[in-house]
Structure formats: C-alpha cells, structure tokens
Enzyme design. Structure first.
Site, PDB file in Angstrom:
ATOM      1  N   ARG A   1      23.673  87.322 120.387  1.00  0.00           N
ATOM      2  CA  ARG A   1      24.609  88.408 120.621  1.00  0.00           C
ATOM      3  C   ARG A   1      24.868  88.503 122.123  1.00  0.00           C
ATOM      4  O   ARG A   1      24.060  88.067 122.936  1.00  0.00           O
ATOM      5  CB  ARG A   1      24.042  89.737 120.128  1.00  0.00           C
ATOM      6  CG  ARG A   1      23.695  89.782 118.642  1.00  0.00           C
ATOM      7  CD  ARG A   1      23.076  91.127 118.292  1.00  0.00           C
ATOM      8  NE  ARG A   1      22.776  91.258 116.871  1.00  0.00           N
ATOM      9  CZ  ARG A   1      21.599  91.013 116.331  1.00  0.00           C
ATOM     10  NH1 ARG A   1      20.586  90.595 117.094  1.00  0.00           N
ATOM     11  NH2 ARG A   1      21.401  91.160 115.036  1.00  0.00           N
TER      12      ARG A   1
ATOM     13  N   LYS B   1      18.519  93.821 118.220  1.00  0.00           N
ATOM     14  CA  LYS B   1      18.724  95.224 117.898  1.00  0.00           C
ATOM     15  C   LYS B   1      17.381  95.910 117.678  1.00  0.00           C
ATOM     16  O   LYS B   1      16.471  95.345 117.081  1.00  0.00           O
ATOM     17  CB  LYS B   1      19.593  95.350 116.637  1.00  0.00           C
ATOM     18  CG  LYS B   1      21.045  94.920 116.866  1.00  0.00           C
ATOM     19  CD  LYS B   1      21.898  95.180 115.650  1.00  0.00           C
ATOM     20  CE  LYS B   1      23.349  94.841 115.906  1.00  0.00           C
ATOM     21  NZ  LYS B   1      24.212  95.098 114.738  1.00  0.00           N
TER      22      LYS B   1
ATOM     23  N   HIS C   1      31.310  86.900 120.011  1.00  0.00           N
ATOM     24  CA  HIS C   1      30.692  86.980 118.682  1.00  0.00           C
ATOM     25  C   HIS C   1      31.178  85.851 117.782  1.00  0.00           C
ATOM     26  O   HIS C   1      30.480  85.473 116.832  1.00  0.00           O
ATOM     27  CB  HIS C   1      30.985  88.333 118.053  1.00  0.00           C
ATOM     28  CG  HIS C   1      29.802  88.932 117.359  1.00  0.00           C
ATOM     29  ND1 HIS C   1      28.601  89.174 118.000  1.00  0.00           N
ATOM     30  CD2 HIS C   1      29.611  89.320 116.074  1.00  0.00           C
ATOM     31  CE1 HIS C   1      27.738  89.692 117.149  1.00  0.00           C
ATOM     32  NE2 HIS C   1      28.319  89.778 115.973  1.00  0.00           N
TER      33      HIS C   1
ATOM     34  N   ARG D   1      28.679  83.160 117.882  1.00  0.00           N
ATOM     35  CA  ARG D   1      27.525  83.461 117.017  1.00  0.00           C
ATOM     36  C   ARG D   1      27.871  83.136 115.568  1.00  0.00           C
ATOM     37  O   ARG D   1      27.063  82.540 114.846  1.00  0.00           O
ATOM     38  CB  ARG D   1      27.148  84.932 117.183  1.00  0.00           C
ATOM     39  CG  ARG D   1      26.022  85.442 116.276  1.00  0.00           C
ATOM     40  CD  ARG D   1      25.659  86.855 116.708  1.00  0.00           C
ATOM     41  NE  ARG D   1      24.867  87.573 115.740  1.00  0.00           N
ATOM     42  CZ  ARG D   1      23.541  87.535 115.634  1.00  0.00           C
ATOM     43  NH1 ARG D   1      22.861  86.749 116.449  1.00  0.00           N
ATOM     44  NH2 ARG D   1      22.907  88.258 114.738  1.00  0.00           N
TER      45      ARG D   1
ATOM     46  N   HIS E   1      18.680  88.954 111.805  1.00  0.00           N
ATOM     47  CA  HIS E   1      19.175  89.909 110.816  1.00  0.00           C
ATOM     48  C   HIS E   1      18.008  90.583 110.099  1.00  0.00           C
ATOM     49  O   HIS E   1      17.060  89.906 109.690  1.00  0.00           O
ATOM     50  CB  HIS E   1      20.046  89.217 109.769  1.00  0.00           C
ATOM     51  CG  HIS E   1      21.412  88.868 110.277  1.00  0.00           C
ATOM     52  ND1 HIS E   1      22.221  87.936 109.651  1.00  0.00           N
ATOM     53  CD2 HIS E   1      22.119  89.326 111.334  1.00  0.00           C
ATOM     54  CE1 HIS E   1      23.361  87.845 110.307  1.00  0.00           C
ATOM     55  NE2 HIS E   1      23.335  88.670 111.326  1.00  0.00           N
TER      56      HIS E   1
ATOM     57  N   TYR F   1      27.754  84.035 105.596  1.00  0.00           N
ATOM     58  CA  TYR F   1      27.957  82.699 106.168  1.00  0.00           C
ATOM     59  C   TYR F   1      27.896  81.588 105.119  1.00  0.00           C
ATOM     60  O   TYR F   1      27.998  80.414 105.468  1.00  0.00           O
ATOM     61  CB  TYR F   1      26.923  82.443 107.259  1.00  0.00           C
ATOM     62  CG  TYR F   1      27.080  83.379 108.421  1.00  0.00           C
ATOM     63  CD1 TYR F   1      28.173  83.274 109.273  1.00  0.00           C
ATOM     64  CD2 TYR F   1      26.158  84.394 108.658  1.00  0.00           C
ATOM     65  CE1 TYR F   1      28.335  84.145 110.326  1.00  0.00           C
ATOM     66  CE2 TYR F   1      26.317  85.272 109.712  1.00  0.00           C
ATOM     67  CZ  TYR F   1      27.405  85.147 110.551  1.00  0.00           C
ATOM     68  OH  TYR F   1      27.581  86.016 111.585  1.00  0.00           O
TER      69      TYR F   1
END
Length: 324
Positions: free
Chosen positions: A169, A193, A270, A273, A296, A305
C-alpha cells in the site's frame, strides 16, 4: 444521486463534537493504534452524524441511549440525498456502528441501534490493474528515465519496482525505514492497517533498483549535511529536500509514470498492488499465500483477484480436455 424529483439536501452547519466522540477517537488512536488518516476519517464521518442529529433533534434534543434504528436509517437517507455514493454511505454507517459498539462495551448505551441496520449493497467492481505487457512497458519506461542518473528518476523506478514486486500500500511504502530493508535476504518489513507488521519478499529487479537508489540517497544526505533543515535520515524514500516523501508526492510521481502506459485510465499506486496480486493468482499462487503477502485480514478480500485465474483455467481446459 438524489432521489428523483427531490431537491438536493443542504449541508447543515457543523456543531462541536460531543465528548463521547472525542473519547472514542482517542481510543482509536491510543488503544487501537490506528493511523492518523483512519482516525481523521472516523472524525469526519462521526462529525457529520452528530451534526445531522443536532439539525433534526435540536442541539440538546437527543441522547445516545435514546436513538434507535429509525434515526440511523434517517442519517443514511440524509447521506443519500446529499448525493453520496453507496460506498461512502456504507463507510459512514460503519463508523457509526464502531462508535456505538465501543459505547456499548463501555456500558454507555444499552444497545447498539446501528447493528441491525443493513449496509447498502455495493457493486462488486474489479480493481484497475496492469496486464503483464503493460507492467513490463511501465517498468522499462521508468528504467530508461533512470538512466539520466537524476535523483528523482532513480528514486521513482525504485518505488515502482517495490510497489509491483511486493504489493505494498502507499502508506506502507512511505513508512519504510532503513532498518526495515534487508537487501541481502531480499525482504522488507512493512506496517499495514492497524499497524500490523508483516515481512514481504523483494524481487531481483526491486533489489537492484533499491541498491541504485540508496547510493543516490546517501549522496543527497551528504549534500544536505550542513542544511538548516534536518533531513529524515531514517526514512528510505526522501524528497529532494531530504524529508520523508508525502503521500501526495508519491502518488504524483507514480501516476506520471503510469500515464505513459495508459493515460486517462485512472491508474494509481494501488493499481500496482492490484497488478501484483492479479499476476500472482493468475500464475497459480495459493490464495492464502497471496492473502498473507497483501496483509488482508479476511480471505474474502483477496478472492476478488481470482477473476483472471478463471481465464487461465479455461485456457488449460481447452488445451487439455479432448472434448473442449
């Protein structure tokens, strides 16, 4: 969009944040250790919620424990009338839910009225990404520019290679310090995150680009050693003035290079990514491994994906099955 025939709803004047929201934001920053950008997003959403409550019930005409599902739905309708997209309305609802969940755990309210309110159904959109040919074109273009040996060109190709090689990210790449890089083991430690740390691998191309950039970086710091402004010596990616690059500066540098591949396609950092993940899945990588590489929390986030892997499976089927 606004409801047909209904005039657009006017924004109501902002009111001071209630003390409970201020305390919740402190909880997010100090106890949950969320990033400043995330806390700011919660602040904006909850400010709009409290401002709307003051406009509909009066500044002193409501209490947190007295609000119900009807009030939460009314706020969502207000957001929709203002023309907010479904995704933005869903984000506002998520902020209200989190706030009420915190108050319920802290026994400030008896129930969480937002819990039973359904979020708007969001369209399942595929993220913008580069195909392998476009990725090669982009990186070749950036490498050609880096032959100028200018600091920014050498730095920018290193950022591109790292984005595509490791699926980072923007905030993760920006936050990398020298101590996080291990070019011998070809890996980098990133903070995702919720400040969760993970180790991701570096490809050969990214490793070489980073080695070339670090030479330029050292030269820049040597030139700035007598500067009155103290450079960010711990940060990997620096501006020409020696400070840690801002998110906007990173985005601008990358988008300029992306425009050489497909101008006007809305590609961003992004997109690199997404390209990283798409190409891994399309190449047969295990989805759980891709989930871990991307950081994730849920496998369902990674499953988007799989869209190109379907085409790959069709190709294998057509080549292998006798009745295809």
């Amino acid at each position: 969009m606004n409801d047909e025939g209904a005039p657009p709803e006017l924004a109501v004047p902002e009111t001071a944040l209630p003390a409970e929201i201020d305390e919740f934001l402190v909880h997010l920053a100090k106890e949950r250790d969320l990033s400043p950008n995330t806390v700011s997003a919660y602040r904006r959403d909850l400010r709009e919620f409290s401002t709307w409550l003051a406009s509909t019930h009066g500044i002193d005409g409501w209490r947190w424990n007295e609000l119900g599902r009807t009030d939460i739905r009314g706020f969502m309708a207000h957001c929709t009338r203002r023309g907010l997209a479904k995704r933005s309305v869903a984000r506002q609802l998520s902020a209200v839910r989190s706030f009420y969940r915190w108050m319920h755990r802290d026994e400030r309210v008896d129930v969480n009225p937002a819990r039973a309110v359904k979020s708007p159904r969001l369209p399942r959109t595929l993220p913008a990404y580069l195909d392998k040919r476009q990725a090669d074109t982009l990186l070749e273009h950036a490498a050609t520019r880096a032959q100028s040996l200018e600091f920014t060109d050498v730095r920018n190709v290193a950022m591109l290679e790292l984005f595509y090689s490791s699926g980072l990210r923007l905030s993760e790449l920006r936050g990398i310090d020298l101590g996080d890089l291990d070019l011998v083991a070809q890996q980098v430690k990133v903070r995702g995150k919720g400040r969760k740390e993970r180790i991701v691998p570096l490809g050969d191309h990214a490793q070489r680009a980073l080695r070339n950039y670090l030479v330029k970086r050292d030269a820049l710091l040597a030139k700035l050693k007598d500067s009155t402004k103290k450079p960010a010596r711990g940060a990997v990616f620096l501006s020409e003035r020696g400070g840690r690059m801002s998110p906007r500066a990173i985005q601008h540098a990358v988008v300029q290079l992306l425009s050489a591949v497909d101008e006007g396609a809305g590609l961003s950092t992004h997109s690199l990514r997404h390209s990283f993940a798409t190409h891994l899945v399309d190449g047969g990588a295990d989805l759980r491994a891709v989930q871990e590489l991307l950081g994730h929390a849920s496998i369902s986030t990674t499953q988007i994906y799989t869209h190109t892997s379907v085409e790959r499976l069709k190709k294998v089927y057509r080549q292998a099955h006798p009745r295809a």
